[in-house]
Design a protein around this motif. Sequence first.
Motif, PDB file in Angstrom:
ATOM      1  N   VAL A   1     -61.205 -26.162 -24.164  1.00  0.00           N
ATOM      2  CA  VAL A   1     -61.567 -26.912 -25.359  1.00  0.00           C
ATOM      3  C   VAL A   1     -60.306 -27.612 -25.828  1.00  0.00           C
ATOM      4  O   VAL A   1     -59.302 -26.972 -26.132  1.00  0.00           O
ATOM      5  N   VAL A   2     -60.347 -28.933 -25.850  1.00  0.00           N
ATOM      6  CA  VAL A   2     -59.178 -29.722 -26.229  1.00  0.00           C
ATOM      7  C   VAL A   2     -59.492 -30.449 -27.521  1.00  0.00           C
ATOM      8  O   VAL A   2     -60.588 -30.984 -27.709  1.00  0.00           O
ATOM      9  N   SER A   3     -58.531 -30.465 -28.407  1.00  0.00           N
ATOM     10  CA  SER A   3     -58.660 -31.148 -29.688  1.00  0.00           C
ATOM     11  C   SER A   3     -57.322 -31.811 -29.994  1.00  0.00           C
ATOM     12  O   SER A   3     -56.353 -31.628 -29.258  1.00  0.00           O
ATOM     13  N   THR A   4     -57.275 -32.559 -31.072  1.00  0.00           N
ATOM     14  CA  THR A   4     -56.011 -33.174 -31.474  1.00  0.00           C
ATOM     15  C   THR A   4     -55.096 -32.157 -32.151  1.00  0.00           C
ATOM     16  O   THR A   4     -53.945 -32.451 -32.433  1.00  0.00           O
ATOM     17  N   GLU A   5     -55.604 -30.960 -32.414  1.00  0.00           N
ATOM     18  CA  GLU A   5     -54.816 -29.834 -32.935  1.00  0.00           C
ATOM     19  C   GLU A   5     -54.718 -28.782 -31.831  1.00  0.00           C
ATOM     20  O   GLU A   5     -55.567 -28.712 -30.951  1.00  0.00           O
ATOM     21  N   TYR A   6     -53.695 -27.930 -31.895  1.00  0.00           N
ATOM     22  CA  TYR A   6     -53.567 -26.859 -30.905  1.00  0.00           C
ATOM     23  C   TYR A   6     -54.725 -25.879 -31.014  1.00  0.00           C
ATOM     24  O   TYR A   6     -55.058 -25.424 -32.106  1.00  0.00           O
ATOM     25  N   LEU A   7     -55.349 -25.566 -29.870  1.00  0.00           N
ATOM     26  CA  LEU A   7     -56.408 -24.563 -29.793  1.00  0.00           C
ATOM     27  C   LEU A   7     -56.022 -23.521 -28.751  1.00  0.00           C
ATOM     28  O   LEU A   7     -55.463 -23.849 -27.703  1.00  0.00           O
ATOM     29  N   LYS A   8     -56.359 -22.256 -29.041  1.00  0.00           N
ATOM     30  CA  LYS A   8     -55.988 -21.137 -28.180  1.00  0.00           C
ATOM     31  C   LYS A   8     -57.060 -20.887 -27.127  1.00  0.00           C
ATOM     32  O   LYS A   8     -58.242 -20.879 -27.418  1.00  0.00           O
ATOM     33  N   SER A   9     -56.621 -20.648 -25.894  1.00  0.00           N
ATOM     34  CA  SER A   9     -57.533 -20.280 -24.807  1.00  0.00           C
ATOM     35  C   SER A   9     -57.749 -18.768 -24.836  1.00  0.00           C
ATOM     36  O   SER A   9     -56.986 -18.039 -25.473  1.00  0.00           O
ATOM     37  N   PRO A  10     -58.745 -18.271 -24.106  1.00  0.00           N
ATOM     38  CA  PRO A  10     -58.888 -16.814 -23.980  1.00  0.00           C
ATOM     39  C   PRO A  10     -57.719 -16.215 -23.194  1.00  0.00           C
ATOM     40  O   PRO A  10     -57.063 -16.912 -22.414  1.00  0.00           O
ATOM     41  N   ASN A  11     -57.481 -14.929 -23.398  1.00  0.00           N
ATOM     42  CA  ASN A  11     -56.437 -14.230 -22.636  1.00  0.00           C
ATOM     43  C   ASN A  11     -56.825 -14.145 -21.166  1.00  0.00           C
ATOM     44  O   ASN A  11     -57.991 -13.939 -20.827  1.00  0.00           O
ATOM     45  N   ILE A  12     -55.829 -14.279 -20.300  1.00  0.00           N
ATOM     46  CA  ILE A  12     -56.009 -14.127 -18.861  1.00  0.00           C
ATOM     47  C   ILE A  12     -55.096 -12.977 -18.423  1.00  0.00           C
ATOM     48  O   ILE A  12     -53.866 -13.105 -18.489  1.00  0.00           O
ATOM     49  N   PRO A  13     -55.664 -11.841 -17.987  1.00  0.00           N
ATOM     50  CA  PRO A  13     -54.821 -10.718 -17.550  1.00  0.00           C
ATOM     51  C   PRO A  13     -53.971 -11.098 -16.348  1.00  0.00           C
ATOM     52  O   PRO A  13     -54.443 -11.758 -15.421  1.00  0.00           O
ATOM     53  N   LEU A  14     -52.689 -10.688 -16.375  1.00  0.00           N
ATOM     54  CA  LEU A  14     -51.803 -10.974 -15.247  1.00  0.00           C
ATOM     55  C   LEU A  14     -52.106 -10.088 -14.044  1.00  0.00           C
ATOM     56  O   LEU A  14     -51.875 -10.481 -12.909  1.00  0.00           O
ATOM     57  N   GLY A  15     -52.605  -8.886 -14.295  1.00  0.00           N
ATOM     58  CA  GLY A  15     -52.912  -7.981 -13.191  1.00  0.00           C
ATOM     59  C   GLY A  15     -51.676  -7.580 -12.404  1.00  0.00           C
ATOM     60  O   GLY A  15     -51.745  -7.331 -11.205  1.00  0.00           O
ATOM     61  N   LEU A  16     -50.535  -7.512 -13.063  1.00  0.00           N
ATOM     62  CA  LEU A  16     -49.271  -7.201 -12.398  1.00  0.00           C
ATOM     63  C   LEU A  16     -48.927  -5.732 -12.600  1.00  0.00           C
ATOM     64  O   LEU A  16     -48.890  -5.241 -13.723  1.00  0.00           O
ATOM     65  N   ASN A  17     -48.684  -5.039 -11.495  1.00  0.00           N
ATOM     66  CA  ASN A  17     -48.202  -3.663 -11.549  1.00  0.00           C
ATOM     67  C   ASN A  17     -46.738  -3.712 -11.125  1.00  0.00           C
ATOM     68  O   ASN A  17     -46.414  -3.620  -9.950  1.00  0.00           O
ATOM     69  N   LEU A  18     -45.866  -3.892 -12.108  1.00  0.00           N
ATOM     70  CA  LEU A  18     -44.442  -4.074 -11.834  1.00  0.00           C
ATOM     71  C   LEU A  18     -43.841  -2.861 -11.124  1.00  0.00           C
ATOM     72  O   LEU A  18     -43.009  -3.011 -10.231  1.00  0.00           O
ATOM     73  N   ASP A  19     -44.288  -1.673 -11.484  1.00  0.00           N
ATOM     74  CA  ASP A  19     -43.777  -0.456 -10.856  1.00  0.00           C
ATOM     75  C   ASP A  19     -44.041  -0.488  -9.344  1.00  0.00           C
ATOM     76  O   ASP A  19     -43.151  -0.225  -8.539  1.00  0.00           O
ATOM     77  N   ALA A  20     -45.264  -0.822  -8.947  1.00  0.00           N
ATOM     78  CA  ALA A  20     -45.612  -0.887  -7.521  1.00  0.00           C
ATOM     79  C   ALA A  20     -44.826  -1.986  -6.814  1.00  0.00           C
ATOM     80  O   ALA A  20     -44.382  -1.809  -5.670  1.00  0.00           O
ATOM     81  N   GLU A  21     -44.634  -3.123  -7.479  1.00  0.00           N
ATOM     82  CA  GLU A  21     -43.877  -4.231  -6.874  1.00  0.00           C
ATOM     83  C   GLU A  21     -42.424  -3.845  -6.625  1.00  0.00           C
ATOM     84  O   GLU A  21     -41.851  -4.192  -5.595  1.00  0.00           O
TER      85      GLU A  21
END
Length: 193
Positions: free
Chosen positions: A54-74
């Motif tokens: 959703v785009v407007s002439t004012e800033y609008l927030k998108s839904p959260n997108i999980p990173l799915g990162l397991n830093l410990d395992a990496e």
Amino acid sequence: MKKLLTSSILAATIVAGSFTLNSCSKVEDIIDNISIPVPFSIPVNLNNIDIPVVVSTEYLKSPNIPLGLNLDAEIKKRFSNMSVDNVKSAKLASFSIARVSSTDPQVTFAAISDAELYITAPNQADRLVATVTNNTSADALNFTPVTTDPDAELMSYLKSTDAAIYMRVKGTSSRVSQMRINISSSFKIQVGF
């Protein structure tokens, strides 16, 4: 003469012993600060994510997108004797979003002129990590990591397996569409003993 020689040897032994004790504590301090000299990158690529745009002439927030990162395992993949507790530094190196498709083919990323990327995690304040200014691309948003913030450390965010990102976007006119996107990102990680 014998007493003088014995006294000198005893004094030298005491001095050498104190240097040895003092240098041992310095060695321990050095070991505490050893880190792997070359930071390594952890790519985080998310493909075929459907999000409403959703785009407007004012800033609008998108839904959260999980990173799915397991830093410990990496980290354990690269250094088996280390864990997420050894992270000394974590920063965003690169971030881009490519448009795969949209429900309205007329709506592309060209509708977005500016964008801000935030990272969020439980018990952490949301943090601005990258921006896009004056976008002209229809198919991609290429973010520039924020480097003016000296506290750009993302360790506390990436240590959480619940870390997520979201965007705030604005454009020159109002547009609405459902988009399928691919996200390519990389985080620079440095670990130490």
